[in-house]
Design a protein around this motif. Structure first.
Motif, PDB file in Angstrom:
ATOM      1  N   GLU A  97      10.924   6.495   6.600  1.00 20.73           N
ATOM      2  CA  GLU A  97      10.026   5.340   7.190  1.00 20.73           C
ATOM      3  C   GLU A  97       8.477   5.524   7.223  1.00 20.73           C
ATOM      4  O   GLU A  97       7.634   4.739   7.111  1.00 20.73           O
ATOM      5  N   SER A  98       8.352   6.785   8.003  1.00 18.98           N
ATOM      6  CA  SER A  98       6.937   6.984   8.250  1.00 18.98           C
ATOM      7  C   SER A  98       5.953   7.310   6.969  1.00 18.98           C
ATOM      8  O   SER A  98       4.989   6.590   6.771  1.00 18.98           O
ATOM      9  N   LEU A  99       6.865   7.892   5.880  1.00 19.08           N
ATOM     10  CA  LEU A  99       6.010   7.973   4.491  1.00 19.08           C
ATOM     11  C   LEU A  99       5.791   6.567   3.971  1.00 19.08           C
ATOM     12  O   LEU A  99       4.665   6.445   3.493  1.00 19.08           O
ATOM     13  N   ILE A 100       6.815   5.698   4.058  1.00 15.83           N
ATOM     14  CA  ILE A 100       6.679   4.545   3.215  1.00 15.83           C
ATOM     15  C   ILE A 100       5.600   3.718   4.054  1.00 15.83           C
ATOM     16  O   ILE A 100       4.688   3.135   3.379  1.00 15.83           O
ATOM     17  N   SER A 101       5.465   3.678   5.345  1.00 11.75           N
ATOM     18  CA  SER A 101       4.474   2.930   6.086  1.00 11.75           C
ATOM     19  C   SER A 101       3.111   3.293   6.075  1.00 11.75           C
ATOM     20  O   SER A 101       2.141   2.826   5.918  1.00 11.75           O
ATOM     21  N   GLN A 102       2.863   4.715   5.693  1.00 16.05           N
ATOM     22  CA  GLN A 102       1.642   5.444   5.352  1.00 16.05           C
ATOM     23  C   GLN A 102       1.125   5.020   3.999  1.00 16.05           C
ATOM     24  O   GLN A 102      -0.304   4.847   3.919  1.00 16.05           O
ATOM     25  N   CYS A 103       1.930   4.879   3.140  1.00 16.92           N
ATOM     26  CA  CYS A 103       1.386   4.404   1.819  1.00 16.92           C
ATOM     27  C   CYS A 103       1.278   2.960   1.235  1.00 16.92           C
ATOM     28  O   CYS A 103       0.759   2.517   0.458  1.00 16.92           O
ATOM     29  N   ILE A 104       2.260   1.978   1.974  1.00 16.54           N
ATOM     30  CA  ILE A 104       2.467   0.788   1.667  1.00 16.54           C
ATOM     31  C   ILE A 104       2.328  -0.206   2.814  1.00 16.54           C
ATOM     32  O   ILE A 104       2.874   0.109   4.073  1.00 16.54           O
ATOM     33  N   ALA A 105       1.777  -1.412   2.735  1.00 15.68           N
ATOM     34  CA  ALA A 105       1.657  -2.343   3.589  1.00 15.68           C
ATOM     35  C   ALA A 105       2.768  -3.228   3.304  1.00 15.68           C
ATOM     36  O   ALA A 105       2.646  -4.352   2.057  1.00 15.68           O
ATOM     37  N   VAL A 106       3.905  -3.360   3.978  1.00 13.46           N
ATOM     38  CA  VAL A 106       4.875  -4.158   3.754  1.00 13.46           C
ATOM     39  C   VAL A 106       5.558  -4.752   5.128  1.00 13.46           C
ATOM     40  O   VAL A 106       5.571  -3.876   6.028  1.00 13.46           O
ATOM     41  N   ASP A 107       6.159  -5.579   5.134  1.00 12.83           N
ATOM     42  CA  ASP A 107       6.560  -6.267   6.240  1.00 12.83           C
ATOM     43  C   ASP A 107       7.497  -5.451   6.972  1.00 12.83           C
ATOM     44  O   ASP A 107       8.356  -4.627   6.354  1.00 12.83           O
ATOM     45  N   GLU A 108       7.401  -5.366   8.146  1.00 13.92           N
ATOM     46  CA  GLU A 108       7.950  -4.343   8.918  1.00 13.92           C
ATOM     47  C   GLU A 108       9.528  -4.165   8.967  1.00 13.92           C
ATOM     48  O   GLU A 108      10.218  -3.276   8.718  1.00 13.92           O
ATOM     49  N   GLN A 109      10.235  -5.522   8.601  1.00 18.70           N
ATOM     50  CA  GLN A 109      11.678  -5.466   8.343  1.00 18.70           C
ATOM     51  C   GLN A 109      12.275  -4.947   7.167  1.00 18.70           C
ATOM     52  O   GLN A 109      13.346  -4.596   7.163  1.00 18.70           O
ATOM     53  N   TYR A 110      11.099  -4.827   6.239  1.00 14.82           N
ATOM     54  CA  TYR A 110      11.704  -4.110   5.185  1.00 14.82           C
ATOM     55  C   TYR A 110      11.646  -2.618   5.242  1.00 14.82           C
ATOM     56  O   TYR A 110      12.297  -2.032   4.270  1.00 14.82           O
ATOM     57  N   VAL A 111      10.887  -2.033   5.647  1.00 15.49           N
ATOM     58  CA  VAL A 111      10.719  -0.570   6.155  1.00 15.49           C
ATOM     59  C   VAL A 111      11.935   0.261   6.148  1.00 15.49           C
ATOM     60  O   VAL A 111      12.386   1.203   5.625  1.00 15.49           O
ATOM     61  N   SER A 112      12.654  -0.040   7.372  1.00 16.51           N
ATOM     62  CA  SER A 112      14.181   0.454   7.392  1.00 16.51           C
ATOM     63  C   SER A 112      15.010   0.282   6.333  1.00 16.51           C
ATOM     64  O   SER A 112      15.633   1.067   5.963  1.00 16.51           O
ATOM     65  N   VAL A 113      14.842  -0.954   5.657  1.00 18.22           N
ATOM     66  CA  VAL A 113      15.754  -1.255   4.417  1.00 18.22           C
ATOM     67  C   VAL A 113      15.479  -0.317   3.247  1.00 18.22           C
ATOM     68  O   VAL A 113      16.399   0.135   2.420  1.00 18.22           O
ATOM     69  N   SER A 125      -5.915  -3.344   4.007  1.00 21.29           N
ATOM     70  CA  SER A 125      -6.293  -2.185   4.780  1.00 21.29           C
ATOM     71  C   SER A 125      -6.572  -0.750   3.913  1.00 21.29           C
ATOM     72  O   SER A 125      -6.410  -0.557   2.974  1.00 21.29           O
ATOM     73  N   THR A 126      -7.637  -0.199   4.711  1.00 19.98           N
ATOM     74  CA  THR A 126      -8.146   1.085   4.186  1.00 19.98           C
ATOM     75  C   THR A 126      -7.634   2.212   4.934  1.00 19.98           C
ATOM     76  O   THR A 126      -7.857   3.372   4.502  1.00 19.98           O
ATOM     77  N   ALA A 127      -6.382   1.897   5.768  1.00 21.66           N
ATOM     78  CA  ALA A 127      -5.830   2.976   6.412  1.00 21.66           C
ATOM     79  C   ALA A 127      -4.654   3.737   5.524  1.00 21.66           C
ATOM     80  O   ALA A 127      -4.226   4.716   5.896  1.00 21.66           O
TER      81      ALA A 127
END
Length: 505
Positions: free
Chosen positions: A116-132, A266-268
């Motif tokens: 989840e951390s890796l996905i969140s670092q690289c992609i801006a996606v709705d939070e509900q999808y991260v765990s999926v 986002s530039t982060a």
């Protein structure tokens, strides 16, 4: 899978081995046989997996797992067979990212959090999808243990991050193959030889989109085969594909978990080709492989408490995504709620013809308590009245109405002196309400029905008394009021000629 070694011409071709299965082939115990292996489960419980050689980058070797111990070999002798890594010169294999060794992990929960951390670092996606997405990645490492493969359908406008998401998934899914286009022969060959996680970017622009969608539809089920020149192949395996918009293909869409993407400036966010991302992904792949080897014989599809409320295909996808972390009840229940919400697999509406037929019959059983049958011609007239009232240019013929009734499993018809008649039993009335609850119908709470869902036992049982908007306001203009009264009169006239005196509600 296994393929023929070039040094032993008498051995079966790889396609023949795909047909009989590696397990059956290994059981024959042929002396001095050399076969190329990408994965095998041996009789003594040993697991053999194709990996990158930890000591020689770029080379392939076999990770041999037995009784919790791992060793890396260039060849493995077993019951008269010599197993060697799948040929390195394979073009398809060259595009597949393999784990580099095996590494310990703390727990499944920690692995999922890292994903989840890796996905969140690289992609801006709705939070509900991260765990999926993390659950999907985990499931790809066990998909060969399942009878149903999970699919992700990523939908978004240009520059919404679809390609970036596929790149992130290609870092951590098992045997990822990221492509933009592929022939049907190449698709079948890749799936049959390697069972990769196929990641198809902009699938809607593929050269033969119709053929691709057919292959994708059949690839969710393990036992569905394609026969080409006397050899059988399959397209089974986990898949991800991106589109600008979902295809007009309800059968395919119902097999996919929908991931909606939106542009984010986002530039982060970090790029997937950054060294630290690549290094983290490499560690995760090695840990995921260890998870696979340790739990390969344990992981299987199993019910999630409460999943009986889902439709069968949706239930299968839920079980595939939760199988590898089945012990984490809280996570499984969170995933169940996501599927229950309807956001995972949105229900496709019926097409205008199906909606009009369903609406006409639904209205008929509520307009008269003693309704039990109707002539096909009269039902067709009712259907066309509804289509006209809805502003549709479409008009149906009796044959089309009959075909729709068959697709809705409402096909009890008898021949009478005045034409074909449709009998509507109590069981049929219950089906009509279930269809209305599942798909919704236009005009569900039409004022002219003269009833409330609370007054109908079937409506209450299907939950229709709690669904849908309130009754529409009274028509404001005289012309609209006249149309509504006229429609109600026409419907009652049609039904009066069909009454046989049976009450449903």
């Amino acid at each position: 899978m296994a393929t023929q070694s070039n040094s032993v011409p008498a051995e079966p071709t790889w396609a023949e081995i795909v047909n009989c299965g590696l397990g059956a082939f290994l059981g024959e115990s042929v002396d001095n046989s050399v076969i190329e292996v990408d994965f095998a489960e041996l009789k003594d419980g040993t697991l053999v997996e194709l990996v990158e050689d930890p000591k020689n980058p770029g080379r392939k070797c076999l990770a041999v797992w037995k009784d919790g111990e791992i060793e890396f070999l260039d060849r493995l002798d077993q019951d008269g067979l010599v197993m060697v890594p799948l040929a390195q010169h394979s073009e398809i294999l060259g595009g597949i990212r393999l784990p580099k060794g095996v590494e310990p992990f703390e727990s499944v929960q920690k692995l999922l959090l890292s994903l989840e951390s890796l996905i969140s670092q690289c992609i801006a996606v709705d939070e509900q999808y991260v765990s999926v997405l993390a659950d999907f990645v985990l499931s790809t490492w066990f998909v060969d243990r399942f009878s149903v493969a999970p699919y992700l359908s990523v939908v978004g406008l240009p520059q919404s991050g679809k390609t970036s998401l596929l790149k992130v998934l290609s870092l951590v899914c098992r045997r990822p193959l990221l492509i933009a286009d592929i022939t049907s022969a190449g698709f079948y060959q890749a799936c049959a030889r390697f069972m990769p996680t196929m990641l198809i970017d902009e699938a809607g622009t593929a050269a033969n989109n119709r053929t691709l969608r057919h292959i994708l539809r059949s690839g969710t089920t393990k036992d569905v085969l394609a026969v080409r020149k006397g050899c059988s192949f399959h397209s089974y395996g986990a898949k991800v594909f991106s589109w600008l918009e979902q295809p007009d293909d309800p059968a395919l869409n119902s097999r996919c978990i929908l991931i909606r993407m939106f542009e984010n400036k986002s530039t982060a966010l970090v790029r997937t080709d950054e060294p630290r991302v690549q290094q983290l992904a490499a560690h995760l792949r090695a840990q995921l492989l260890r998870l696979r080897l340790e739990n390969f014989k344990k992981v299987q599809l199993a019910p999630v408490p409460g999943d009986e409320v889902l439709r069968p295909r949706t239930r299968d996808l839920l079980r595939a995504l939760s199988a590898a972390h089945a012990q984490d009840t809280q996570r499984s229940q969170r995933l169940l709620k996501f599927f229950e919400s309807g956001q995972a697999i949105p229900v496709e509406p019926l097409d205008p013809a199906q909606n009009a037929v369903l609406r006409a019959l639904f209205s008929a059983i509520h307009l008269h308590e003693d309704f039990s049958s109707i002539r096909v011609g009269d039902l067709t007239h009712m259907v066309n009245l509804f289509l006209d009232r809805a502003g549709e240019n479409l008009r149906l013929l009796p044959r089309k109405v009959g075909a729709v009734l068959t697709s809705l499993c409402l096909a009890t018809r008898t021949r009478t002196n005045s034409g074909w008649a449709i009998s509507v039993s109590r069981q049929d009335a219950e089906k009509l309400h279930q269809l209305a609850a599942c798909y919704g119908i236009d005009g569900f709470k039409d004022r002219f029905l003269g009833m409330s869902p609370q007054d109908c036992s079937f409506c209450r049982a299907a939950g229709l008394d709690k669904k849908g908007p309130d009754l529409p306001p009274e028509p404001s203009g005289q012309e609209e009021r006249t149309k509504e009264v006229d429609l109600c009169a026409k419907l009652n006239l049609l039904l009066r000629s069909n009454r046989e005196g049976r009450c449903f509600a």
